[in-house]
Write a protein that holds these residues in place. Structure first.
Motif, PDB file in Angstrom:
ATOM      1  N   VAL A   1       6.689  12.256  -1.574  1.00  0.00           N
ATOM      2  CA  VAL A   1       5.415  11.583  -2.266  1.00  0.00           C
ATOM      3  C   VAL A   1       5.906  10.342  -3.189  1.00  0.00           C
ATOM      4  O   VAL A   1       5.103   9.388  -3.329  1.00  0.00           O
ATOM      5  CB  VAL A   1       4.607  12.740  -2.982  1.00  0.00           C
ATOM      6  N   ASP A   2       7.109  10.394  -3.829  1.00  0.00           N
ATOM      7  CA  ASP A   2       7.624   9.161  -4.674  1.00  0.00           C
ATOM      8  C   ASP A   2       7.659   8.165  -3.518  1.00  0.00           C
ATOM      9  O   ASP A   2       7.556   6.986  -3.743  1.00  0.00           O
ATOM     10  CB  ASP A   2       8.804   9.502  -5.274  1.00  0.00           C
ATOM     11  N   ARG A   3       8.538   8.289  -2.311  1.00  0.00           N
ATOM     12  CA  ARG A   3       8.739   7.233  -1.345  1.00  0.00           C
ATOM     13  C   ARG A   3       7.216   6.611  -0.731  1.00  0.00           C
ATOM     14  O   ARG A   3       7.272   5.727  -0.232  1.00  0.00           O
ATOM     15  CB  ARG A   3       9.574   7.805  -0.216  1.00  0.00           C
ATOM     16  N   HIS A   4       6.455   7.559  -0.809  1.00  0.00           N
ATOM     17  CA  HIS A   4       4.906   7.122  -0.415  1.00  0.00           C
ATOM     18  C   HIS A   4       4.303   6.293  -1.697  1.00  0.00           C
ATOM     19  O   HIS A   4       3.823   5.235  -1.256  1.00  0.00           O
ATOM     20  CB  HIS A   4       4.076   8.379  -0.143  1.00  0.00           C
ATOM     21  N   ASP A   5       4.435   6.648  -2.892  1.00  0.00           N
ATOM     22  CA  ASP A   5       3.603   6.085  -3.992  1.00  0.00           C
ATOM     23  C   ASP A   5       4.280   4.797  -4.303  1.00  0.00           C
ATOM     24  O   ASP A   5       3.393   4.008  -4.646  1.00  0.00           O
ATOM     25  CB  ASP A   5       3.410   7.090  -5.196  1.00  0.00           C
ATOM     26  N   VAL A   6       5.352   4.823  -4.594  1.00  0.00           N
ATOM     27  CA  VAL A   6       6.160   3.813  -5.230  1.00  0.00           C
ATOM     28  C   VAL A   6       5.962   2.379  -4.632  1.00  0.00           C
ATOM     29  O   VAL A   6       5.583   1.620  -5.185  1.00  0.00           O
ATOM     30  CB  VAL A   6       7.624   4.127  -5.770  1.00  0.00           C
ATOM     31  N   PRO A   7       6.248   2.431  -3.342  1.00  0.00           N
ATOM     32  CA  PRO A   7       6.016   1.102  -2.530  1.00  0.00           C
ATOM     33  C   PRO A   7       4.636   0.890  -2.335  1.00  0.00           C
ATOM     34  O   PRO A   7       4.544  -0.626  -2.556  1.00  0.00           O
ATOM     35  CB  PRO A   7       6.700   1.365  -1.083  1.00  0.00           C
TER      36      PRO A   7
END
Length: 176
Positions: free
Chosen positions: A144-150
């Protein structure tokens, strides 16, 4: 939408709630980009009583024990599917916000929780984009972090943190 209904209930009870986590990301982006397992809520510790009343009315009245729970951060749930990850803070004399224990807590600027976004077309207060990126880093990144941050970095012109660079997919070449 459950998240919006819970936020409206908090507002009705005078709780100064701020959306955090994945819903904050989606609010900042103005659209839901993924499924969410919970609603992260930042709220002043002084609003805990009306917060409990509002959530109890919605049936979100059970503590969901989780490793690392603290008096200022724990999860409430309804026993079925609604979960709220609660983050309590105190406002300091200089206007900054204190999160954590007296001994090892930290202060951060009130502007971190001064973002504005939309959930299902309704305006909500949420984490600022910069703070949301910071809250999604500093630990081993989850999917989810790899989805949200970019998405946040691209939308708000924030430099992409190290380790969040897009993974290049290997596309096999087909012989001609």
């Amino acid at each position: 939408m459950d998240a919006l209904a819970l936020l409206e209930r908090l507002h009705t009870h005078g709780v100064d709630a701020c959306v955090g986590g994945g819903w904050s990301v989606d609010a900042l982006l103005g659209k839901q980009t993924r499924e969410h397992s919970d609603l992260d809520v930042w709220a002043p510790a002084a609003h805990l009583e009306p917060l409990f009343v509002a959530f109890a009315e919605a049936g979100v009245d059970r503590i969901f024990p989780w490793p690392g729970d603290r008096p200022w951060n724990f999860v409430l749930h309804d026993g079925v599917r609604l979960r709220v990850d609660l983050h309590l803070y105190e406002v300091l004399a200089d206007g900054s916000l204190h999160y954590g224990s007296v001994v090892d807590g930290s202060a951060f600027p009130a502007e971190a929780l001064a973002g504005h976004g939309l959930i299902a077309g309704t305006a909500v207060r949420c984490e600022s984009a910069e703070w949301a990126v910071r809250c999604h880093t500093g630990y081993p990144a989850r999917d989810v972090d790899r989805h949200d941050v970019p998405l946040l970095c691209q939308q708000f012109g924030i430099p992409l943190p190290e380790g969040f660079e897009p993974v290049e997919e290997h596309v096999p070449k087909h012989p001609a």
